[in-house]
Every structure is written in structure tokens, then in C-alpha cells.
Design a protein around this motif. Structure first.
Motif, PDB file in Angstrom:
ATOM      1  N   LEU A  82       0.836  -1.195   0.000  1.00  0.00           N
ATOM      2  CA  LEU A  82       0.000   0.000   0.000  1.00  0.00           C
ATOM      3  C   LEU A  82       0.873   1.249   0.000  1.00  0.00           C
ATOM      4  N   THR A  83       0.359   2.323  -0.589  1.00  0.00           N
ATOM      5  CA  THR A  83       1.084   3.588  -0.537  1.00  0.00           C
ATOM      6  C   THR A  83       0.639   4.443   0.647  1.00  0.00           C
ATOM      7  N   ASP A  84      -0.472   4.067   1.281  1.00  0.00           N
ATOM      8  CA  ASP A  84      -1.015   4.860   2.383  1.00  0.00           C
ATOM      9  C   ASP A  84      -1.697   3.934   3.383  1.00  0.00           C
ATOM     10  N   ALA A  85      -1.253   3.986   4.630  1.00  0.00           N
ATOM     11  CA  ALA A  85      -1.825   3.128   5.681  1.00  0.00           C
ATOM     12  C   ALA A  85      -3.308   3.402   5.898  1.00  0.00           C
ATOM     13  N   GLN A  86      -3.786   4.573   5.513  1.00  0.00           N
ATOM     14  CA  GLN A  86      -5.204   4.895   5.695  1.00  0.00           C
ATOM     15  C   GLN A  86      -6.109   4.042   4.813  1.00  0.00           C
ATOM     16  N   HIS A  87      -5.545   3.309   3.850  1.00  0.00           N
ATOM     17  CA  HIS A  87      -6.342   2.434   2.989  1.00  0.00           C
ATOM     18  C   HIS A  87      -6.546   1.045   3.587  1.00  0.00           C
ATOM     19  N   ARG A  88      -6.002   0.793   4.769  1.00  0.00           N
ATOM     20  CA  ARG A  88      -6.099  -0.555   5.356  1.00  0.00           C
ATOM     21  C   ARG A  88      -7.535  -0.994   5.616  1.00  0.00           C
ATOM     22  N   ASP A  89      -8.390  -0.110   6.098  1.00  0.00           N
ATOM     23  CA  ASP A  89      -9.781  -0.495   6.359  1.00  0.00           C
ATOM     24  C   ASP A  89     -10.486  -0.909   5.067  1.00  0.00           C
ATOM     25  N   ALA A  90     -10.300  -0.132   4.013  1.00  0.00           N
ATOM     26  CA  ALA A  90     -10.908  -0.482   2.721  1.00  0.00           C
ATOM     27  C   ALA A  90     -10.330  -1.791   2.206  1.00  0.00           C
ATOM     28  N   LEU A  91      -9.023  -1.982   2.387  1.00  0.00           N
ATOM     29  CA  LEU A  91      -8.398  -3.242   1.974  1.00  0.00           C
ATOM     30  C   LEU A  91      -8.969  -4.410   2.760  1.00  0.00           C
ATOM     31  N   ASN A  92      -9.107  -4.256   4.070  1.00  0.00           N
ATOM     32  CA  ASN A  92      -9.645  -5.340   4.897  1.00  0.00           C
ATOM     33  C   ASN A  92     -11.044  -5.741   4.455  1.00  0.00           C
ATOM     34  N   SER A  93     -11.865  -4.773   4.092  1.00  0.00           N
ATOM     35  CA  SER A  93     -13.217  -5.063   3.621  1.00  0.00           C
ATOM     36  C   SER A  93     -13.181  -5.845   2.307  1.00  0.00           C
ATOM     37  N   LEU A  94     -12.391  -5.378   1.362  1.00  0.00           N
ATOM     38  CA  LEU A  94     -12.285  -6.056   0.069  1.00  0.00           C
ATOM     39  C   LEU A  94     -11.641  -7.433   0.224  1.00  0.00           C
ATOM     40  N   PHE A  95     -10.649  -7.533   1.084  1.00  0.00           N
ATOM     41  CA  PHE A  95      -9.978  -8.804   1.338  1.00  0.00           C
ATOM     42  C   PHE A  95     -10.985  -9.831   1.865  1.00  0.00           C
ATOM     43  N   GLY A  96     -11.859  -9.389   2.754  1.00  0.00           N
ATOM     44  CA  GLY A  96     -12.905 -10.266   3.280  1.00  0.00           C
ATOM     45  C   GLY A  96     -13.867 -10.733   2.201  1.00  0.00           C
ATOM     46  N   ASP A  97     -14.157  -9.869   1.229  1.00  0.00           N
ATOM     47  CA  ASP A  97     -15.018 -10.254   0.110  1.00  0.00           C
ATOM     48  C   ASP A  97     -14.328 -11.286  -0.783  1.00  0.00           C
ATOM     49  N   CYS A  98     -13.030 -11.091  -1.014  1.00  0.00           N
ATOM     50  CA  CYS A  98     -12.279 -11.975  -1.916  1.00  0.00           C
ATOM     51  C   CYS A  98     -11.921 -13.311  -1.273  1.00  0.00           C
ATOM     52  N   PHE A  99     -11.748 -13.301   0.040  1.00  0.00           N
ATOM     53  CA  PHE A  99     -11.359 -14.512   0.778  1.00  0.00           C
ATOM     54  C   PHE A  99     -12.300 -14.696   1.974  1.00  0.00           C
ATOM     55  N   PRO A 100     -13.569 -15.049   1.709  1.00  0.00           N
ATOM     56  CA  PRO A 100     -14.560 -15.111   2.794  1.00  0.00           C
ATOM     57  C   PRO A 100     -14.350 -16.259   3.784  1.00  0.00           C
ATOM     58  N   VAL A 101     -13.657 -17.321   3.372  1.00  0.00           N
ATOM     59  CA  VAL A 101     -13.441 -18.482   4.243  1.00  0.00           C
ATOM     60  C   VAL A 101     -11.952 -18.793   4.266  1.00  0.00           C
ATOM     61  N   ASP A 102     -11.412 -19.024   5.450  1.00  0.00           N
ATOM     62  CA  ASP A 102     -10.003 -19.388   5.605  1.00  0.00           C
ATOM     63  C   ASP A 102      -9.078 -18.496   4.782  1.00  0.00           C
ATOM     64  N   PRO A 103      -9.029 -17.198   5.088  1.00  0.00           N
ATOM     65  CA  PRO A 103      -8.194 -16.290   4.306  1.00  0.00           C
ATOM     66  C   PRO A 103      -6.714 -16.661   4.404  1.00  0.00           C
ATOM     67  N   PRO A 104      -5.947 -16.269   3.390  1.00  0.00           N
ATOM     68  CA  PRO A 104      -4.523 -16.577   3.391  1.00  0.00           C
ATOM     69  C   PRO A 104      -3.758 -15.700   4.386  1.00  0.00           C
ATOM     70  N   ALA A 105      -2.530 -16.079   4.646  1.00  0.00           N
ATOM     71  CA  ALA A 105      -1.633 -15.225   5.420  1.00  0.00           C
ATOM     72  C   ALA A 105      -1.418 -13.942   4.610  1.00  0.00           C
ATOM     73  N   ARG A 106      -1.173 -12.821   5.333  1.00  0.00           N
ATOM     74  CA  ARG A 106      -1.017 -11.553   4.618  1.00  0.00           C
ATOM     75  C   ARG A 106      -0.044 -10.632   5.327  1.00  0.00           C
ATOM     76  N   SER A 107       0.743  -9.950   4.531  1.00  0.00           N
ATOM     77  CA  SER A 107       1.572  -8.840   4.996  1.00  0.00           C
ATOM     78  C   SER A 107       1.130  -7.610   4.228  1.00  0.00           C
ATOM     79  N   THR A 108       1.254  -6.437   4.861  1.00  0.00           N
ATOM     80  CA  THR A 108       0.808  -5.209   4.209  1.00  0.00           C
ATOM     81  C   THR A 108       1.813  -4.086   4.454  1.00  0.00           C
TER      82      THR A 108
END
Length: 129
Positions: A82-108
Motif C-alpha cells: 500500500l502507498t497509504d496506511a489509511q487504505h487498510r480499512d478499505a483493503l480489509n473489507s475487500l480482502f474479506g469479500d475476496c477470501f470469505p473463508v479461511d483467508p490466506p496469510a497476509r503482509s501489508t
């Protein structure tokens, strides 16, 4: 034991901006290079805002996985730059949509990206091909 590698390229994927492959299959895994919110047909960023770019980046990831006969449920690790930490909430929401069950490990990590890009996604997935 010899492990073969297979480069994944497809016209529905953005072209790499350098001397690297978009994705490489090796040893039962798929290693996906950083995919940004680039529209494959134009080579331009999908838009100026984070959500538009992020959705395009995840669409590009889905296309790449499909080309390798893999899927989002096969992803085991993701690094989202990410270029801006303020985008983490939006990323978390989209990440949940893309990986609704057993999400992968993630670094940000927070980084600087070229061309006004706001994120880049790299992933490792199980390849069933």
C-alpha cells in the motif's frame, strides 16, 4: 528431484513493466508477481481512487489464478503493498469479500509505487494443474 517451471502469461493479464514474469508455476505452487490496478486492455490504471484500483488488482489476481487452473481459495499467502496506511480499512473489507473463508496469510507493507498506483498484490497459491 527436478522441479519444472512454467511461466503464466495471457492476453487478459496486464503486461509486466520489466524483465519478469507475471506468474510462475513450480513445484505445485503458483508465484504471482505484484499485480496492480491496471486494466489489461489499456495498460493504464483503473482509476484514481483506492477502491477502483484495488478491485481491478484483485480481478487481475483472479484472472491470473484462473489461467493457472487455480483459484482464490487456493491462495496461501498474499503481500499487499500500500502507498497509504489509511487504505487498510478499505483493503480489509475487500480482502474479506475476496477470501470469505479461511483467508490466506497476509503482509501489508507501506511503500512508494510508480504511476500513481495505490497498491500492488503478490500472491502464492497452490496450483492444481
Amino acid at each position: 528431484m527436478s522441479v519444472e517451471k512454467h511461466v503464466i502469461c495471457h492476453p487478459d493479464l496486464p503486461k509486466p513493466y520489466g524483465a519478469y514474469s507475471t506468474a510462475v508455476q513450480a513445484g505445485g505452487f503458483l508465484f504471482v508477481s505484484g499485480l496492480a490496478g491496471i486494466v489489461p486492455e489499456t495498460g493504464q490504471k483503473a482509476g484514481e481512487d483506492f477502491e477502483t484500483q484495488a478491485r481491478q488488482a484483485f480481478d487481475n489476481l483472479g484472472t491470473c489464478l484462473k489461467c493457472a487452473e487455480s483459484s482464490m481459495s487456493d491462495v496461501v499467502r498474499v503481500v499487499v503493498y500500500l502507498t497509504d496506511a489509511q487504505h487498510r480499512d478499505a483493503l480489509n473489507s475487500l480482502f474479506g469479500d475476496c477470501f470469505p473463508v479461511d483467508p490466506p496469510a497476509r503482509s501489508t507493507p507501506i511503500v512508494e509505487l510508480p504511476m500513481g498506483l495505490l497498491l500492488s498484490i503478490e500472491a502464492t497459491a497452490i496450483c492444481r494443474k
